[in-house]
Design a protein around this motif. Structure first.
Motif, PDB file in Angstrom:
ATOM      1  N   SER A  10      21.824   5.990  27.732  1.00 54.56           N
ATOM      2  CA  SER A  10      22.470   4.770  27.270  1.00 54.56           C
ATOM      3  C   SER A  10      23.068   4.981  25.882  1.00 54.56           C
ATOM      4  CB  SER A  10      21.467   3.606  27.232  1.00 54.56           C
ATOM      5  OG  SER A  10      20.584   3.736  26.137  1.00 54.56           O
ATOM      6  N   HIS A  11      24.052   4.138  25.551  1.00 54.97           N
ATOM      7  CA  HIS A  11      24.676   4.208  24.231  1.00 54.97           C
ATOM      8  C   HIS A  11      25.122   2.810  23.843  1.00 54.97           C
ATOM      9  CE1 HIS A  11      27.452   5.247  20.985  1.00 54.97           C
ATOM     10  NE2 HIS A  11      26.861   6.429  20.939  1.00 54.97           N
ATOM     11  N   ARG A  12      24.728   2.374  22.663  1.00 55.73           N
ATOM     12  CA  ARG A  12      24.983   0.988  22.279  1.00 55.73           C
ATOM     13  C   ARG A  12      26.468   0.685  22.108  1.00 55.73           C
ATOM     14  NH1 ARG A  12      22.497   3.305  17.827  1.00 55.73           N
ATOM     15  NH2 ARG A  12      23.821   3.609  15.998  1.00 55.73           N
ATOM     16  N   SER A  13      27.285   1.686  21.752  1.00 54.76           N
ATOM     17  CA  SER A  13      28.722   1.457  21.544  1.00 54.76           C
ATOM     18  C   SER A  13      29.554   1.799  22.768  1.00 54.76           C
ATOM     19  CB  SER A  13      29.226   2.276  20.349  1.00 54.76           C
ATOM     20  OG  SER A  13      28.556   1.910  19.168  1.00 54.76           O
ATOM     21  N   ARG A  38      28.250   2.223  25.895  1.00 54.94           N
ATOM     22  CA  ARG A  38      27.467   1.774  27.061  1.00 54.94           C
ATOM     23  C   ARG A  38      26.681   2.923  27.681  1.00 54.94           C
ATOM     24  NH1 ARG A  38      29.057  -2.751  31.616  1.00 54.94           N
ATOM     25  NH2 ARG A  38      26.878  -3.120  32.231  1.00 54.94           N
ATOM     26  N   GLN A  41      17.594   2.852  27.789  1.00 61.74           N
ATOM     27  CA  GLN A  41      17.868   1.817  26.793  1.00 61.74           C
ATOM     28  C   GLN A  41      17.668   2.392  25.398  1.00 61.74           C
ATOM     29  OE1 GLN A  41      14.946  -1.187  27.711  1.00 61.74           O
ATOM     30  NE2 GLN A  41      13.217   0.052  27.023  1.00 61.74           N
ATOM     31  N   ASN A  42      18.151   1.659  24.407  1.00 60.20           N
ATOM     32  CA  ASN A  42      17.992   2.034  22.997  1.00 60.20           C
ATOM     33  C   ASN A  42      18.670   3.350  22.644  1.00 60.20           C
ATOM     34  OD1 ASN A  42      16.399  -0.283  22.341  1.00 60.20           O
ATOM     35  ND2 ASN A  42      14.631   0.708  23.269  1.00 60.20           N
TER      36      ASN A  42
END
Length: 307
Positions: free
Chosen positions: A186-189, A191, A240-241
């Motif tokens: 996963s990657h917060r920017s 996705r 996640q995270n």
């Protein structure tokens, strides 16, 4: 069950469902080892083994490592080594996989095999604690730093919509063969980070990318330099995270891998493993529109393998 554990369980179930759907579904699998040198497969999706074992079986289906690496060539292998964490955290590429790729390249006659990343945490700690430095050293590869701007040269991106120039590590410009070895997570920017996103580790000025339409910049750069081979590590998948993760609770064991010379196809396939649709990730859509590769997996000849 608290909210965090509920979300973790829900995401993990979605990932496993995505893996079952894409790798299995209603299609038959190949499970026997066969001589497929010179095969016409565009992509191999494999699951059920250790990273090194899966690579050996998958690369055979693509025609063998000698299809990509010739005698006396210089090879650069680009894993994700961005984070100062142990392999069990799933933030970096599995060291078993990186070591096996280095070994097979040298067996194919490569003159030298270099491995590097422009890390986010301290580069020496990342190289050591990821386990990748030892794996590469043990197989005769050369770990190379990427922490100084002096290693990078400015190149033009003539077909970029947003990204027109960027600074690229000299190894990418000088080596004969470029093997891209991202970890699926996963990657917060972005996705999800896979093959195309992993190329940000060969750049110097990536902060500019984040501030100026990250997804378009990722796709734009891919019009400049396409890896000769993409090996997506989905053995341990951070759900996640990302991209660094918080703990091993963020990670599930999927024991999967995707290999293709087409990084758009590799990313589309791995995105399905993650339980998403390729159209859910903008840089995959943009790269497909720029004709970097093929997003529509129905147009590809895919070998699906369970060990």
């Amino acid at each position: 069950m608290n909210r965090r554990h509920f979300l973790k369980k829900t995401v993990s179930a979605g990932l496993l469902a995505g893996s079952a759907y894409y790798l299995g579904g209603n299609k038959a699998f190949s499970s026997a080892v066969s001589n497929v040198a010179g095969s016409s497969f565009d992509l191999v999706a494999i699951k059920g083994g250790e990273p090194d074992v899966m690579f050996d079986r998958a690369i055979q289906s693509l025609g063998g490592i000698s299809k990509f690496v010739k005698k006396n060539q210089t090879v650069v292998v680009k894993p994700n080594i961005g984070w100062d964490v142990i392999p069990e955290r799933g933030a970096n590429t599995n060291p078993k996989l990186v070591g096996r790729i280095v070994k097979r390249c040298l067996e194919a006659g490569a003159k030298k095999v270099f491995v590097f990343d422009n890390t986010c945490d301290n580069w020496k700690n990342c190289y050591k604690n990821s386990g990748i430095e030892k794996a590469v050293d043990d197989e005769g590869g050369v770990m190379t730093p990427g922490h100084s701007e002096s290693y990078y040269q400015t190149v033009s991106i003539p077909n970029g919509k947003k990204l027109k120039t960027t600074k690229v590590h000299e190894l990418i410009l000088e080596s004969d063969v470029f093997i891209n070895v991202p970890v699926l997570k996963s990657h917060r920017s972005a996705r999800v980070t896979i093959a195309m996103k992993n190329l940000m580790g060969i750049m110097w000025d990536r902060r500019w990318w984040h501030a100026n339409d990250l997804h378009q910049c990722i796709a734009d750069f891919c019009t400049y330099r396409k890896p000769d081979l993409n090996v997506v590590d989905a053995y341990l998948v951070m759900t996640q995270n990302g991209p660094r993760g918080i703990s091993e609770a963020d990670v599930i064991t999927m024991k999967s891998m995707v290999i293709s010379a087409d990084m758009v196809a590799a990313d589309a396939s791995a995105t399905k493993l993650f339980g998403l649709d390729p159209d859910d990730v903008n840089y995959i859509k943009y790269a497909d529109e720029l004709k970097v590769g093929v997003k529509d997996l129905t147009k590809l000849n895919i070998d699906r393998i369970i060990l």
